[in-house]
Design an enzyme around this catalytic site. Structure first.
Site, PDB file in Angstrom:
ATOM      1  N   ASP A 216       0.846  -1.197   0.000  1.00  0.00           N
ATOM      2  CA  ASP A 216       0.000   0.000   0.000  1.00  0.00           C
ATOM      3  C   ASP A 216       0.880   1.245   0.000  1.00  0.00           C
ATOM      4  O   ASP A 216       1.697   1.434   0.916  1.00  0.00           O
ATOM      5  CB  ASP A 216      -0.911   0.020   1.226  1.00  0.00           C
TER       6      ASP A 216
ATOM      7  N   GLY B 191     -19.806  -2.890  11.487  1.00  0.00           N
ATOM      8  CA  GLY B 191     -19.019  -1.752  11.940  1.00  0.00           C
ATOM      9  C   GLY B 191     -19.177  -1.513  13.423  1.00  0.00           C
ATOM     10  O   GLY B 191     -18.992  -2.422  14.240  1.00  0.00           O
TER      11      GLY B 191
ATOM     12  N   ASP C 119      -7.781   4.572  13.399  1.00  0.00           N
ATOM     13  CA  ASP C 119      -7.688   4.197  11.990  1.00  0.00           C
ATOM     14  C   ASP C 119      -8.410   2.864  11.807  1.00  0.00           C
ATOM     15  O   ASP C 119      -8.007   1.851  12.397  1.00  0.00           O
ATOM     16  CB  ASP C 119      -6.214   4.065  11.585  1.00  0.00           C
TER      17      ASP C 119
ATOM     18  N   ASP D  18     -10.292  -7.262   8.272  1.00  0.00           N
ATOM     19  CA  ASP D  18      -9.343  -8.369   8.145  1.00  0.00           C
ATOM     20  C   ASP D  18      -9.021  -8.967   9.507  1.00  0.00           C
ATOM     21  O   ASP D  18      -8.884 -10.189   9.646  1.00  0.00           O
ATOM     22  CB  ASP D  18      -8.065  -7.892   7.456  1.00  0.00           C
TER      23      ASP D  18
ATOM     24  N   ARG E  94      -4.889   1.876  16.628  1.00  0.00           N
ATOM     25  CA  ARG E  94      -3.553   2.234  16.174  1.00  0.00           C
ATOM     26  C   ARG E  94      -3.561   2.409  14.665  1.00  0.00           C
ATOM     27  O   ARG E  94      -4.448   1.903  13.968  1.00  0.00           O
ATOM     28  CB  ARG E  94      -2.532   1.157  16.579  1.00  0.00           C
TER      29      ARG E  94
END
Length: 297
Positions: A13, A214, A239, A245, A276
């Site tokens: 990424d 969520g 974040d 995942d 984190r």
């Protein structure tokens, strides 16, 4: 230690932070650049390894610097990389991510991920035969995912599918699934029932669907057809990248405890992961998860 085989993608990424998105033909000075190990397959493998599983990843990278770096990072996380193939004629997969404010724009180049073929799964038959759980996603070719599902069924192994990116699933793949782990949109798309209500979708595969929601946790239908809800755990989010995942990896790692307890631990691990930065950076260890759950009991 449960033995988990992950069949999936490996990406680098590349993240650029900018004050705004550049206009067409404009060169804009960015504020910050960073690269992170990614790809849903690699992310889930790392998360499961940190949670105490014995993990093997079946994937493909290019014969390039990114491929070597990503393989080394996986080894450092104690993921078995024996079955990661190296393609000489295509680059390692990348995701180029531009972040402006609270929004992002992403371009994914699958690269070597699309070279992962059913024959790679066949070559790794021994590790699937010896696995406790097989876990996959849809960032590699569908025929490869189906080959993994067939192999898992051949040896009567649980097969968990995270159906992302969302696409319709054929009947054979659905029949092979032990568990499918979509969000609401992915569930409707996977089953080809985009006009159906939530209860109908969840009860179409009793005991074989757990839907992520969520901040609202997760919902699932048990084997008796009863709808269940696992609340989320309140944390200070930094974040959310990689939370899904982490959820899938925890489900696979704790699957032997039953769907209810696996869902509880998956929601807790997912909550911890958002405290984190970075997809893999926020993934908790087993000790961190146990401490977190003990503090909430």
């Amino acid at each position: 230690m449960p033995k988990i085989v992950v069949v999936g993608s490996i990406n680098m990424d590349l993240v650029v932070l900018t004050p705004r998105y550049p206009g067409l033909g404009e060169t804009l000075t960015g504020e910050r650049f960073a690269n992170f190990a990614g790809g849903k397959g690699a992310n889930q493998a790392v998360a499961a390894a940190r949670l105490g599983a014995d993990v093997t990843l079946i994937g493909c990278v290019g014969n390039d610097a990114f491929g070597r770096e990503l393989s080394a990072r996986l080894l450092a996380e104690k993921v078995d990389t024996t079955w990661i193939d190296i393609a000489d004629d295509v680059a390692t997969g990348v995701a180029v991510i531009t972040v402006a404010g609270h929004d992002n724009a992403i371009v994914v180049v699958p690269g070597a991920n699309h070279r992962l073929r059913p024959e790679h799964v066949a070559a790794a038959e021994r590790v699937i035969r010896d696995a406790d759980v097989v876990l996959s996603q849809l960032e590699v070719p569908m025929d490869t995912v189906l080959a993994a599902a067939r192999m898992a069924r051949k040896y009567d192994k649980p097969f968990i599918l995270n159906p992302a990116p969302a696409q319709p699933l054929d009947t054979e793949l659905l029949d092979c699934l032990t568990l499918i782990t979509p969000n609401e949109f992915e569930l409707a798309r996977s089953l080809g029932r985009e006009q159906a209500d939530l209860a109908e979708l969840l009860t179409r595969l009793p005991g074989r669907v757990i839907m992520t929601r969520g901040v609202d946790g997760a919902s699932y239908c048990d084997a008796a057809g009863q709808l269940r809800h696992q609340p989320s755990f309140k944390v200070d989010a930094v974040d959310s990248t990689g939370a899904g995942d982490t959820f899938n990896a925890a489900l696979a790692t704790f699957w032997h405890l039953g769907i209810g307890e696996a869902a509880r631990r998956a929601c807790a691990a997912s909550a911890l992961s958002v405290t984190r930065l970075g997809a893999q950076g926020g993934m908790p260890t087993l000790a961190e998860l146990d401490q977190f759950l003990a503090s909430r009991s």
